[in-house]
Structures are given as C-alpha cells and as structure tokens.
Scaffold this motif. Structure first.
Motif, PDB file in Angstrom:
ATOM      1  N   PHE A   1     -25.886  90.931 -40.380  1.00  0.00           N
ATOM      2  CA  PHE A   1     -25.268  90.290 -41.545  1.00  0.00           C
ATOM      3  C   PHE A   1     -26.245  89.272 -42.124  1.00  0.00           C
ATOM      4  CE2 PHE A   1     -21.037  91.537 -39.796  1.00  0.00           C
ATOM      5  CZ  PHE A   1     -20.511  92.090 -40.953  1.00  0.00           C
ATOM      6  N   THR A   2     -26.039  88.926 -43.412  1.00  0.00           N
ATOM      7  CA  THR A   2     -26.894  87.882 -43.987  1.00  0.00           C
ATOM      8  C   THR A   2     -26.418  86.527 -43.477  1.00  0.00           C
ATOM      9  OG1 THR A   2     -25.488  87.605 -45.910  1.00  0.00           O
ATOM     10  CG2 THR A   2     -27.271  89.222 -46.086  1.00  0.00           C
ATOM     11  N   ARG A   3     -27.298  85.532 -43.585  1.00  0.00           N
ATOM     12  CA  ARG A   3     -26.976  84.192 -43.078  1.00  0.00           C
ATOM     13  C   ARG A   3     -25.711  83.614 -43.714  1.00  0.00           C
ATOM     14  NH1 ARG A   3     -33.254  82.136 -43.222  1.00  0.00           N
ATOM     15  NH2 ARG A   3     -33.892  83.241 -41.347  1.00  0.00           N
ATOM     16  N   PRO A   4     -25.588  83.664 -45.056  1.00  0.00           N
ATOM     17  CA  PRO A   4     -24.351  83.113 -45.633  1.00  0.00           C
ATOM     18  C   PRO A   4     -23.113  83.873 -45.176  1.00  0.00           C
ATOM     19  CG  PRO A   4     -25.993  83.544 -47.341  1.00  0.00           C
ATOM     20  CD  PRO A   4     -26.528  84.123 -46.078  1.00  0.00           C
ATOM     21  N   GLU A   5     -23.241  85.190 -44.987  1.00  0.00           N
ATOM     22  CA  GLU A   5     -22.071  85.955 -44.527  1.00  0.00           C
ATOM     23  C   GLU A   5     -21.621  85.476 -43.153  1.00  0.00           C
ATOM     24  OE1 GLU A   5     -21.975  90.440 -46.231  1.00  0.00           O
ATOM     25  OE2 GLU A   5     -23.844  89.883 -45.264  1.00  0.00           O
ATOM     26  N   LEU A   6     -22.565  85.199 -42.268  1.00  0.00           N
ATOM     27  CA  LEU A   6     -22.200  84.687 -40.940  1.00  0.00           C
ATOM     28  C   LEU A   6     -21.458  83.359 -41.079  1.00  0.00           C
ATOM     29  CD1 LEU A   6     -25.398  85.483 -38.829  1.00  0.00           C
ATOM     30  CD2 LEU A   6     -23.216  86.680 -38.824  1.00  0.00           C
ATOM     31  N   ALA A   7     -21.937  82.512 -42.001  1.00  0.00           N
ATOM     32  CA  ALA A   7     -21.243  81.236 -42.225  1.00  0.00           C
ATOM     33  C   ALA A   7     -19.846  81.495 -42.772  1.00  0.00           C
ATOM     34  CB  ALA A   7     -22.052  80.374 -43.190  1.00  0.00           C
ATOM     35  N   SER A   8     -19.710  82.534 -43.611  1.00  0.00           N
ATOM     36  CA  SER A   8     -18.400  82.797 -44.235  1.00  0.00           C
ATOM     37  C   SER A   8     -17.357  83.156 -43.174  1.00  0.00           C
ATOM     38  CB  SER A   8     -18.521  83.905 -45.273  1.00  0.00           C
ATOM     39  OG  SER A   8     -18.459  85.190 -44.677  1.00  0.00           O
ATOM     40  N   PHE A   9     -17.781  83.854 -42.099  1.00  0.00           N
ATOM     41  CA  PHE A   9     -16.803  84.211 -41.065  1.00  0.00           C
ATOM     42  C   PHE A   9     -16.293  82.949 -40.358  1.00  0.00           C
ATOM     43  CE2 PHE A   9     -19.659  88.156 -40.779  1.00  0.00           C
ATOM     44  CZ  PHE A   9     -19.048  88.702 -41.885  1.00  0.00           C
ATOM     45  N   ASP A  10     -17.204  81.974 -40.168  1.00  0.00           N
ATOM     46  CA  ASP A  10     -16.792  80.715 -39.543  1.00  0.00           C
ATOM     47  C   ASP A  10     -15.970  79.858 -40.508  1.00  0.00           C
ATOM     48  OD1 ASP A  10     -17.821  81.231 -37.112  1.00  0.00           O
ATOM     49  OD2 ASP A  10     -19.634  80.013 -37.321  1.00  0.00           O
ATOM     50  N   ALA A  11     -16.094  80.155 -41.815  1.00  0.00           N
ATOM     51  CA  ALA A  11     -15.388  79.335 -42.806  1.00  0.00           C
ATOM     52  C   ALA A  11     -13.912  79.690 -42.899  1.00  0.00           C
ATOM     53  CB  ALA A  11     -16.048  79.507 -44.176  1.00  0.00           C
ATOM     54  N   CYS A  12     -13.507  80.798 -42.250  1.00  0.00           N
ATOM     55  CA  CYS A  12     -12.111  81.240 -42.336  1.00  0.00           C
ATOM     56  C   CYS A  12     -11.205  80.207 -41.665  1.00  0.00           C
ATOM     57  CB  CYS A  12     -11.956  82.593 -41.649  1.00  0.00           C
ATOM     58  SG  CYS A  12     -10.249  83.110 -41.453  1.00  0.00           S
ATOM     59  N   ILE A  13     -10.146  79.775 -42.381  1.00  0.00           N
ATOM     60  CA  ILE A  13      -9.243  78.756 -41.853  1.00  0.00           C
ATOM     61  C   ILE A  13      -7.940  79.385 -41.356  1.00  0.00           C
ATOM     62  CG2 ILE A  13      -8.465  78.178 -44.192  1.00  0.00           C
ATOM     63  CD1 ILE A  13      -8.703  75.831 -41.157  1.00  0.00           C
ATOM     64  N   GLN A  14      -7.923  80.729 -41.323  1.00  0.00           N
ATOM     65  CA  GLN A  14      -6.786  81.475 -40.761  1.00  0.00           C
ATOM     66  C   GLN A  14      -5.477  81.151 -41.463  1.00  0.00           C
ATOM     67  OE1 GLN A  14      -6.728  81.741 -36.467  1.00  0.00           O
ATOM     68  NE2 GLN A  14      -8.809  80.962 -36.281  1.00  0.00           N
ATOM     69  N   CYS A  15      -5.526  81.004 -42.785  1.00  0.00           N
ATOM     70  CA  CYS A  15      -4.303  80.687 -43.522  1.00  0.00           C
ATOM     71  C   CYS A  15      -3.409  81.903 -43.660  1.00  0.00           C
ATOM     72  CB  CYS A  15      -4.637  80.130 -44.899  1.00  0.00           C
ATOM     73  SG  CYS A  15      -5.438  81.328 -45.985  1.00  0.00           S
ATOM     74  N   GLY A  16      -3.973  83.097 -43.457  1.00  0.00           N
ATOM     75  CA  GLY A  16      -3.148  84.297 -43.440  1.00  0.00           C
ATOM     76  C   GLY A  16      -2.736  84.820 -44.800  1.00  0.00           C
ATOM     77  N   ARG A  17      -3.327  84.299 -45.874  1.00  0.00           N
ATOM     78  CA  ARG A  17      -2.954  84.819 -47.191  1.00  0.00           C
ATOM     79  C   ARG A  17      -3.445  86.256 -47.360  1.00  0.00           C
ATOM     80  NH1 ARG A  17      -3.821  80.030 -51.650  1.00  0.00           N
ATOM     81  NH2 ARG A  17      -3.238  78.265 -50.344  1.00  0.00           N
ATOM     82  N   CYS A  18      -4.598  86.562 -46.758  1.00  0.00           N
ATOM     83  CA  CYS A  18      -5.142  87.931 -46.837  1.00  0.00           C
ATOM     84  C   CYS A  18      -4.209  88.901 -46.130  1.00  0.00           C
ATOM     85  CB  CYS A  18      -6.533  87.973 -46.226  1.00  0.00           C
ATOM     86  SG  CYS A  18      -6.628  87.265 -44.581  1.00  0.00           S
TER      87      CYS A  18
END
Lengths: 250, 629
Positions: free
Chosen positions: B234-251
């Motif tokens: 994965f690209t570096r920003p994509e890896l950061a994006s996975f950690d950015a998930c706050i598990q709000c569950g809207r998805c």
C-alpha cells in the motif's frame, strides 16, 4: 520428470483474437501436476496466444523456426536439441486452434517418434519403473485407469483441471525462437490426409431397440437385481461393451 | 505544584510525539507517493474544517460531541501548559488557567455525550472495547486538570491539587494508550492521511464544494509487484488512512453487501488492514464481516493480507458502489483499497472466484465479458436501422451501446432512446461490430492488464472516427469513457443518455406532456450519481414526464446499490439475502409503483426481484411514453 507441452498459436473462433484452446491449458495443468520442469513448444513464430498460454504455468516457450512441417520440426527439435536431456512426457491438447486444427498432430508425432500415446487424459498419477499411471476421462463422467510406458505423448481431456491464468506469469514468460535445421516451414502436406469413403448407413441402436417391442417389466425390484437386468439388456443391445474382467458389481 | 503540572503536560506532549513517530515509521514502510508532504500539511486545516466537517455534520450530535471533546482536550491542555510556564507573571497566568478551565469543562461535557452514545447498549454499528472506557479517560483528564488549574499556586503542594493531578495522570495514561493502540490514534493518523490523501481532487476548491475524483488510476504493468499482497504494497498515506478509521460504523450502515449478509463489513475491512500492519494488533470490538470465517489477523508488514487478515470472499463481495466512501468522515478510500487488493490477487496470483474467472477470460479472448459475438451487439436495435460509423466517417453523436445491448430487456430501453433521438432529429451512429467492451468489469475485478488492452482497442477504434460527443445509456461505460480513458490517452465529451434527453427537453426539441399514472421513484445508479454527481437531470426528466414522483429514503448521493457493480454478480459471493431484494423493498416503502432506472445493470438486478413488485422502467421509456408526437 521433464515435460513439454505442445502449444498452438491459438485463435478464438468467435472473435479471432489470440486465445489458447482449453485442451492446451488442461495439458499445462497436467504437466504442472506431475511436478518437475515444464516448458512450452510451438512449431512457428512467437504469437501472442503463447504468452496467454504461458500465463497458466509455463516459464518458457520455445518457438521453432524452420524444420519443415510441424511434425518434422517438433521431431527434429526433440531428437536433436533435447538429445542430451530428453523429455519424459510430451503433452498436447485435443485440437489446436489457428492452424490446421485437424487434431492429428500428436498422433503423427507419436508415429514419427515411435512413442506410445494416450488420449483423453484427465489426471496423471505416479511414475514407477518407467511406467506412468494415468486416468482417462470417458463420456458421462466415467473414468478408466491406464498405464503407459515412458517416454510417451499424452493428449489432455478438455475437462482436466485448468490452472488459473496469472498475468504475472504471462509477462515474465520467455518466448525463445529456436532455429531448427531443415527446409522453411510449408503448409503441412498429407498431415491430415484421409481416405474418401462412400457414405455408410449405420444401425440406429435406439430406434432398433424400440421397434423390437421386447422388454421386461420389473415391479419394485431389488436394486442389485434391477441393475443387473438393465446392464444385461444394454449389453444385448450392444450399447455397453462386453464385461471386462472383474467389475466391482460382479 | 507548578513544576509538577509542567512536568505532567510536558510528559504528555512528549509521549504523544513519540507515539506519532512510531506510527509514522510504520506508515513510511509503505510505497512512496511522489507528492510533497509539506504542501499537503498546509492544506490540512482547510481539508479538516471544510471536507471532514461536511461529512461529520450530517449527524449534528456527533459533530457537537467531537467539537466539545476534541476542542476541550486540546485547548484546555494547551492553555494549562501556557498557564504554568516558568516566568509567567501571576496575573496573566491566572487568566490563562481560567481559560483552560473554560476549555476543560466543555471537554468533560463532550466526554459525557460520547459515553451516552453507548448507553444502555452499544449500538451495533459502534465498536465496544476501548471505546467504552475512552470517555471515562477523557473525563478524568478534563476533571482532574480543572482541579489542578484551580489549585495551582506558587506556595507548595495542595492535597486537592495532588488528587486532581493523580486523576488527570490516570486519565492521561489511559488516553496515551488509546493514542498508541486504541481509538485516539485516529487524530494523529487523520492528520497524516489528510496531508497525503490519495485523491486530492475530491477536496473542496473555489466554486466546487464537492468535486469528483472517482476514477481508478492506471497501474504500470511493468512494476515488480502489481497491486497489493502485503501491507507494504500500500502507499504510505493509505497505511495512515487505515489507522485514521475511528470505527464510527457509518460505512457499515451504508454497505449493501453487509446488509445482504455477504462476508464484507467495510469497517472491519479497514480495521483488518490497520491490524495487518502489526504483529500483535489491538483487539477489534466492532461487528465483524457477516459469516466470515475467523482469521488469524495481524502478521506484520510482510505477511499476505488475504488469508491472514481477510477472507477471500470479503474482497469479492464489494460492489464498488462507494457508499462507504461517501459516508466516511475520515474520507478513507475503501474502494481503492479493495481494488488494490483485488489487483494483487488477480494479476499476481490468479486467485479469482470461478464466475469472475470466466468473465475475465471472455473479456480477454472475446473482448466481451459475456463471451458474445461483437457483431451481435446491435441485434437489439437492428429494426431501427441505426447507421454504423465506419473508420474515417463523421457524425454528431456516437451512441456507445455497452454490454446491456445484448440483454433483451435492456434492448427495449435502448430502442426507446434511439426512437427519442430520432424524434429530436439528431444525427447519430454506433460503432457496430467495432465496439469492444469498455473494460469496466475487468478493471473492477482487478484485471488491470485486460482493462488496459480493451481500453487501447476502444481508444484506437474511437480515434479513427470523428464525432461531436459520445452518448451512452450505461453509467459504467460512461464513467470509464469519461473519467478513466483520459489517463490512457482518450479524451472525449461523454454524456449519459439522461443528460442528453434533459438537454433535448429543455431546448424544446422534445416536448413532454406529464402523464397521470402511478407514483414513480428514481433509483440512482452508483456510477452516475455517487461517481459523477449526475442526479438532477434524470429527476428533471421524470418530473416533466410523470405527474407523481416520490423519493426513496436512500437517494441521490446516498442511494443504495442494486448489487450489480464491481463484477459482484459474476463473483457470486454467498449471501443471506439478495441486494436487489433489499433495494426493491426500499422502493416499495416509498409508495412508488414504478421504479425508474438508468443503467442496464440496475435494470437486470431489479427486474430479477421475484414476486409482486414495482415495475422497472428506464427513464428513456418513461420519457418516450410522455413525448408529444
């Protein structure tokens, strides 16, 4: 064990685009199931279909340049160029696509090499003492075990398990042009020659049996008994071949 | 006392910085992207305040909670730190500490709101675990520091002050754990992700609140590794994006595959990818992908993701409808992650579902995913004698027929469209047997090689003809031709047929008379609405053609997928129920008796719903019924 898979410059009959025939993909699958080195072999120039075929599991395809007709070229290549390290197995599909497509090539090659040939191979087992055990696919899902002396030619059944297409393999496959001594390739003459025979009426078994009116009505029979009666009836009609030795139900 | 507080704040700050370094080091193991992080960092405040806020504010209570908790925590901590700095004169110091209290009290209030969200039970879309005690830690930090701020003086230690300090410390340590391994990670990761976001085109800019950047980017097929197999791909920003998930569950609430009980939960997917980066990931306490087998999880940067973290079915269940992306307040690109993983599976391993394998083989060998003859594509409109554009010829409108043209049902819609174009006196033609598949299905299934081969063919064919614009009734072809071919060297004006018909009606070249009839509801195709923002033209047409139009609850940009996208029907992943059945039920709830569609995929999926149901009609068919001869 070293195997060689014969490949055609496959053309899709519907679209005219390069596409390896199913039988050749199945042959690659058989070659891989044995383990050991597997290479592709094509009598003719490098065509895009070869790369697509290699995607199913071949690292290299040798494309023969020269050597006369396809059978001669292949035989010369196998005898001369692989003389020191000959293959144990040559595998082919049932019918090429994009060439003469007669389905005769493996048979002619077997005749030329003096090797045994088995067609309709659906799985390959173990090799022992110079013999290879294989499974032949018969109509309606029947299977028959057979043994064949190595080296030999195997013609894959279209329904033999096909390995997946992997683009990564396709792009890495090496298409190597190998010049073969002999005249320039000409249209294979006489390869698919046959005899013209007049039309011969064949007996229609099903129609004939319907007309005889003979039959036997079984009311709630025992399963084994019903099977025996059915089998004997089919044998009497000539639909089933005669009994071959000990069968499991006998 | 002053020194103790100073030490507390300094330690907290240093610990946060340290954790950030650890996280950064991990993200930097990904593939580099050729963009300046510094330039991205400058954009973060704007991206946060405009684009992130735009999504968060759809749920005002959550937005309030976040503003209070995050603002209180950060503002209060900073003010308190300033208030106890050595050399600070007593009076301004006192005022600054009052400011800190003014921040900390709302912070505590925010923590209480957050706590209330999980009372009495944690709703299914929210995660439990660390999220349950996080508000407690936040409350302890805020309340403890209020006490500290009140009791700081230059005269030694207070019992009350020490108690406050202890409370704040306990809360602070818990918060730090949450920053390193738990929910609070999203703050630091979010900044990194907004800095290096892989789709800079989707952020608001002058005059455009919601620009569209939805095209997949082409893969360079000579790369050593194609697609993603391990987290390192994965690209570096994509890896950061996975950690950015706050598990709000809207998805999770928006995902059609999740709703149908397929083995995909976008939240669990992103959390799985976040965990895949780590040898020992933090436990996940949200709802899992339904019926997915248990996976070992974790594995680290070099472990294969599929099989270790994700079940293969999870990957193939995605319809690429982008509903999760539309809902994500952290602007995470779930679909890009799915496509990247599919590319790895398809191109590097050939591990695709059996049905999809057939579709890909037909796309490769017959240039048509269904394996049908290219010259049979025009059979459905043969009776209408549409001219075929030969190389070198010229016309006004090139009608791209798409895969739907082979379908007998969709042939009716196409005939309606052709009849309308004739009535309006337009000059148009098709490519006949020279039209190959646009490559949409191959691309969504991760077969970038076949997509690029098809795209080259199509661009070659289009390049030899002259025309004003391309019109197609297939939103998937529309999206690919309009947005994805330019990167491969084919740029044309491309329109969806609803846009063309809308233009003809507005110009007066087609005159419609509103028809009395049962209520009509419009079902937005994902690739037209969410991918391209075309949501008004079809509605204007329906308003002109039908007297009663109703809206389904989920419509427009937040519409629900029919289940037909992303090669999902070909992959045929196990499910509890069918996605089109769910969608048809929503249409039924709206009170409509006709569901208007604008996509061959939606037509086929919704027509496949059994039993008594609203009738499925293309917008073109409804317009043709209302046209004044």
């Amino acid at each position: 064990m070293r195997s060689i898979v014969l490949l055609s410059g496959g053309i899709d009959p519907l679209s005219g685009r390069p596409a390896p025939p199913q039988g050749e993909i199945a042959a690659i699958g058989l070659a891989r199931s044995i383990g050991g080195a597997a290479e592709g072999l094509h009598a003719g120039g490098p065509s895009p279909a070869l790369r697509l075929a290699a995607a199913h599991g071949l690292a290299r395809v040798d494309c023969l340049d020269g050597g006369g007709n396809a059978v001669e070229a292949l035989a010369t290549y196998l005898a001369t160029y692989l003389g020191a390290d000959p293959p144990d197995l040559v595998l082919a599909g049932r019918q090429a696509r994009g060439g003469e497509d007669s389905g005769m090539l493996p048979y002619l090659l077997a005749e030329r090499l003096g090797w045994p040939l088995l067609a309709g191979v659906i799985a390959v087992g173990a090799a022992a003492d110079g013999w290879l055990s294989v499974m032949i696919g018969l109509p309606q899902g029947a299977r028959q075990e057979a043994r064949v002396r190595l080296p030999c030619i195997l013609v894959a059944h279209d329904a033999a398990p096909a390995p997946p297409f992997i683009f990564d393999r396709a792009r890495r496959a090496e298409l190597r042009v190998v010049p073969v001594a002999g005249p320039a390739p000409v249209a294979a003459e006489g390869a698919a020659e046959g005899d013209d025979r007049p039309y011969r009426a064949r007996p229609r078994l099903i129609g004939a049996s319907a007309r005889t009116g003979a039959g036997q009505v079984l009311d709630h029979p025992d399963i084994a008994e019903a099977a025996t009666v059915l089998r004997d009836h089919l044998r009497a009609l000539g639909v089933l071949g005669p009994s071959r030795g000990a069968s499991p139900d006998a | 006392m002053r020194w103790l507080v100073l030490a507390e704040m300094a330690c907290a700050g240093a610990a946060v910085a340290l954790v950030w370094m650890v996280l950064l080091a991990r993200w930097l193991k990904g593939r580099p992207v050729g963009r300046s992080w510094l330039a991205g960092l400058v954009l973060v405040p704007r991206r946060y305040l405009v684009d992130v806020h735009h999504v968060v504010a759809r749920r005002p209570r959550n937005a309030r909670m976040h503003a209070l908790a995050a603002g209180g925590l950060l503002g209060g901590s900073l003010a308190l730190l300033l208030g106890v700095l050595p050399g600070m004169p007593p009076v301004p110091g006192f005022i600054i500490r009052i400011v800190a209290i003014v921040f900390f009290v709302p912070g505590a209030w925010g923590a209480l709101i957050d706590r209330a969200r999980r009372r009495p039970h944690t709703p299914s879309q929210l995660s439990g675990g660390a999220f349950v005690w996080l508000p407690v830690a936040l409350l302890a930090w805020c309340v403890g520091n209020v006490v500290v701020a009140l009791s700081v003086s230059d005269t030694g230690l207070h019992a009350a002050g020490l108690a406050g300090l202890a409370l704040a410390l306990a809360g602070g340590v818990a918060l730090l754990v949450a920053v390193g391994r738990g929910p609070m990670r999203h703050g630091l990761a979010g900044i990194a992700w907004l800095t290096g976001h892989t789709r800079p085109g989707r952020f608001a800019r002058a005059g455009l609140l919601r620009p569209f950047d939805t095209a997949l980017w082409p893969l360079d097929l000579v790369h050593e590794r194609l697609g993603v197999l391990t987290p390192r791909d994965f690209t570096r920003p994509e890896l950061a994006s996975f950690d950015a998930c706050i598990q709000c569950g809207r998805c999770e609430e928006a995902c059609p595959a999740f709703a149908a009980g397929q083995r995909l939960n976008p939240k669990a997917l992103i959390q799985g990818l976040s965990g895949a980066m780590r040898e020992r990931p933090a436990p996940y306490a949200g709802s899992p992908a339904p019926h997915a087998p248990a996976m070992p999880g974790g594995g680290g940067m070099d472990a294969e993701i599929v099989g270790q973290v994700l079940a293969p079915d999870t990957l193939w269940a995605c319809t690429t409808c982008r509903a999760c992306v539309e809902e994500c307040p952290m602007l995470i690109e779930h679909v890009d992650a799915v496509i990247a993983l599919r590319r790895g599976q398809t191109l590097m391993k050939g591990a695709v579902p059996a049905g999809a394998e057939q579709v890909l083989r037909a796309s490769r060998e017959q240039a048509e995913p269904g394996g049908r003859a290219l010259d049979a594509r025009t059979d459905g409109i043969a009776a209408l004698d549409v001219p075929v554009l030969a190389p070198g010829e010229e016309t006004d409108i090139l009608l791209w027929l798409g895969e739907g043209a082979y379908d007998l049902r969709y042939g009716r819609s196409l005939r309606a469209l052709v009849t309308l174009m004739r009535k309006a006196g337009l000059r148009f033609a098709t490519l006949g047997a020279d039209e190959v598949d646009c490559g949409d299905v191959a691309r969504r299934l991760g077969d970038e090689a076949t997509f690029q081969a098809l795209a080259r063919d199509a661009i070659g064919v289009l390049g030899t003809r002259r025309f004003g614009r391309i019109v197609t009734a297939d939103p998937h072809a529309f999206h690919v031709l309009k947005n994805e071919y330019p990167a491969l060297g084919g740029t044309w004006v491309v329109e969806h047929h609803t846009t063309l018909l809308d233009e003809l009606v507005r110009d007066g070249r087609l005159v419609l008379a509103q028809r009395d009839g049962p209520a009509v509801a419009y079902h937005d195709p994902c690739y037209l609405g969410r991918y391209n923002g075309v949501i008004d033209a079809p509605r204007r047409l329906l308003d002109a053609a039908c007297r009663t139009r109703v809206e389904v609850e989920r419509h427009g940009m937040r519409s629900m997928c029919c289940g037909g996208g992303g090669g999902s029907p070909a992959s045929d992943v196990d499910a509890v129920t069918r996605i089109p059945d769910l969608r048809m039920e929503q249409v039924r709830q709206s009170g409509a008796s006709i569901v208007a569609v604008a996509c061959p995929g939606c037509t086929a999926m919704l027509e496949g719903v059994t039993g008594e149901r609203p009738e499925v009609k293309d917008v073109a068919e409804l317009v043709l019924e209302a046209v004044v001869p």
